[in-house]
Motif scaffolding. Sequence first.
Motif, mmCIF file in Angstrom:
data_model
loop_
_atom_site.group_PDB
_atom_site.id
_atom_site.type_symbol
_atom_site.label_atom_id
_atom_site.label_comp_id
_atom_site.label_asym_id
_atom_site.label_seq_id
_atom_site.Cartn_x
_atom_site.Cartn_y
_atom_site.Cartn_z
ATOM 1 N N CYS A 1 -1.781 -7.791 -1.246
ATOM 2 C CA CYS A 1 -2.348 -7.416 0.164
ATOM 3 C C CYS A 1 -2.971 -5.962 0.883
ATOM 4 C CB CYS A 1 -0.856 -8.147 1.064
ATOM 5 S SG CYS A 1 -0.732 -9.475 1.357
ATOM 6 N N ILE A 2 -2.064 -5.469 0.103
ATOM 7 C CA ILE A 2 -2.474 -3.549 0.309
ATOM 8 C C ILE A 2 -2.764 -3.583 -0.720
ATOM 9 C CG2 ILE A 2 -1.663 -1.111 -0.407
ATOM 10 C CD1 ILE A 2 1.247 -2.186 -0.616
ATOM 11 N N MET A 3 -4.269 -4.302 -1.736
ATOM 12 C CA MET A 3 -4.947 -3.698 -1.811
ATOM 13 C C MET A 3 -6.378 -4.544 -1.233
ATOM 14 S SD MET A 3 -4.855 -3.284 -6.296
ATOM 15 C CE MET A 3 -3.826 -4.683 -6.236
ATOM 16 N N GLU A 4 -5.931 -5.227 -0.397
ATOM 17 C CA GLU A 4 -7.024 -6.337 0.000
ATOM 18 C C GLU A 4 -7.576 -5.588 0.989
ATOM 19 O OE1 GLU A 4 -5.895 -11.061 -0.721
ATOM 20 O OE2 GLU A 4 -5.659 -10.009 0.907
ATOM 21 N N VAL A 5 -6.266 -4.145 1.274
ATOM 22 C CA VAL A 5 -7.358 -3.510 2.780
ATOM 23 C C VAL A 5 -7.637 -2.078 2.117
ATOM 24 C CG1 VAL A 5 -6.481 -2.328 4.579
ATOM 25 C CG2 VAL A 5 -4.985 -4.164 3.507
ATOM 26 N N LEU A 6 -6.769 -1.477 0.665
ATOM 27 C CA LEU A 6 -6.800 -0.022 0.646
ATOM 28 C C LEU A 6 -7.698 0.349 -0.326
ATOM 29 C CD1 LEU A 6 -3.423 1.293 1.444
ATOM 30 C CD2 LEU A 6 -5.226 0.989 2.780
ATOM 31 N N GLY A 7 -7.780 -0.948 -1.462
ATOM 32 C CA GLY A 7 -8.627 -1.142 -2.590
ATOM 33 C C GLY A 7 -7.838 -0.987 -4.279
#
Length: 553
Positions: free
Chosen positions: A336-342
């Motif tokens: 989920c974090i990577m979907e927002v921050l890369g």
Amino acid sequence: MSGLRKTRDPPKPDQVLPANAPVVAQGIEPQQSGRLLNLPSEPLHKLSLCTSQMSQERKMHMQRNPLSVNEAIGKYGRCLTEFEKTEILGYVVIWFVGPEAMKTQNYDGPNGYYRMVAHDHIAYRYEVLQVIGEGAFGQVLRCLDHKTTEIVAIKILRNMRTDQIDMTEVKILEALRKKEKDTSTSTVQMKDHFIFRQHLCITFEIMGSNLDNILNQQLRRGFPKKLIHHYARSMLKCLLVLHDEKIIHADLKPENILAIDKEHSDIKVADFGLSCFEDEQVYSYMGTLCYSAPELLIRHSYGTAIDMWSFGCVLAELHTGRSIFTGIDDLDQLSCIMEVLGMPPNDDVKKSEFWTAFFAHEWKLKTVVKPISRPLASILGNSDKDFLDFVRRCLTWDPKMRMTPQEAMQHKWIMEGHKTPEQPKDRTGQPSQDPGPSKSNLEDILNQQLRRGFPKKLIHHYARSMLKCLLVLHDEKIIHADLKPGSYTKEAMEQIRQIPVEMQASEPGRKVQAEQSQTGRSRDAAGSTAQRNPGTGTEITQGKTGTHADDTH
């Protein structure tokens, strides 16, 4: 209350109790407003439990002076259990013994939770009224302090059945209490602490609802921008103190941020049950998954920067009403974090053994990650670039690059939002003593009141004002065509009562003039030039430039 992410199964009774056994609190989730400990057939006495104020009648029945141990045994000996008759000898003064409580001698549940009995005593001073919170490490009770006649909150920690009781939370609360003497820490203040039947008990000032409950009451619609900014400054005051004292809160989330009153005018940070000093870390991972910083998820070293990550998550949730990252486990949360921050830019993060294990084995099997498929700007849906930048600087992979509380206090979003609007000036160039009537419409006022609605008298008053407008429109055969809360300003609502309705053309399609039989015709919709607002009690007078009413709601 704080706790590890792993949910706790409700403790099971260790014995079958008879029908007349005392009513105890165990294994039942408390309601948002607190759970009564008595059965419906056995209601609590009529106490003023909702506020710290008590009726004079209740105070008259309270013991005005403490009793000695011998006096208490002589007066209430028949109400005490055999254990209490011995236990009471260790106390100097007695304020309350719970004479009406259905007492039990089995004080601890199987998992170390204290068994609460309605109207029983705690430390022969406090009377148990309600359970207002439960967590992995204990319970929080609403209690009546028979010494001070105040309503207080008492946090009773589990009996861990060890020789030494962990006093870390007390040490942190003591440090914050000392800091409170010099500056506001925006933290819920500890009043006292003591050991009672092998349980650490901490008394606190009583507070209002937590922000998660308030969001639920608003159907998760989020808070107005001004209120979010105000709450953000209060949270930053707490984080500044924690950073200076090298204290990690470790579980900052809406449930642990409490309103100070029913009006939710300000907040304080609560629950330091998982907190620690930076150089005295106990857990490799702690907190609540949705607000956990990446360094916790990959079992990396951590510091006070994890609280700034949680702070960013909280701000996003207060704005949207929803958690920004909603993973169901560590792997899913990282996705989920990577979907927002890369993808994480820091090589040190990628070298983590935990990260490598997930990435090499489980990642490709369970997860298909599309980096930045959910940009932060689209999630927040906010056109305020300063707010977007503020949240983005809280939510960075690298804790060394994450904004500190000091930097956050100097950020443009915090500084600009805190500026006092320029006061209007009169013709002489001096500040005007009368800033004029409010321009807020009813939609804005509802938002400022957290969509709690208006009092009945005020609704009735506004309804009459709207009907006066509709009467004129009906007589003049004018269709408004866009009647909604956003169409009514407080100024307009009062002008309707005082001056004729101005028949002006509006933007196309919004107000249609079906027929104009008498141009220039007007009606007096006020009836008088000075009235009293039945909803607020304020006097409304007509001046040269219109009407003016004090904004009291």
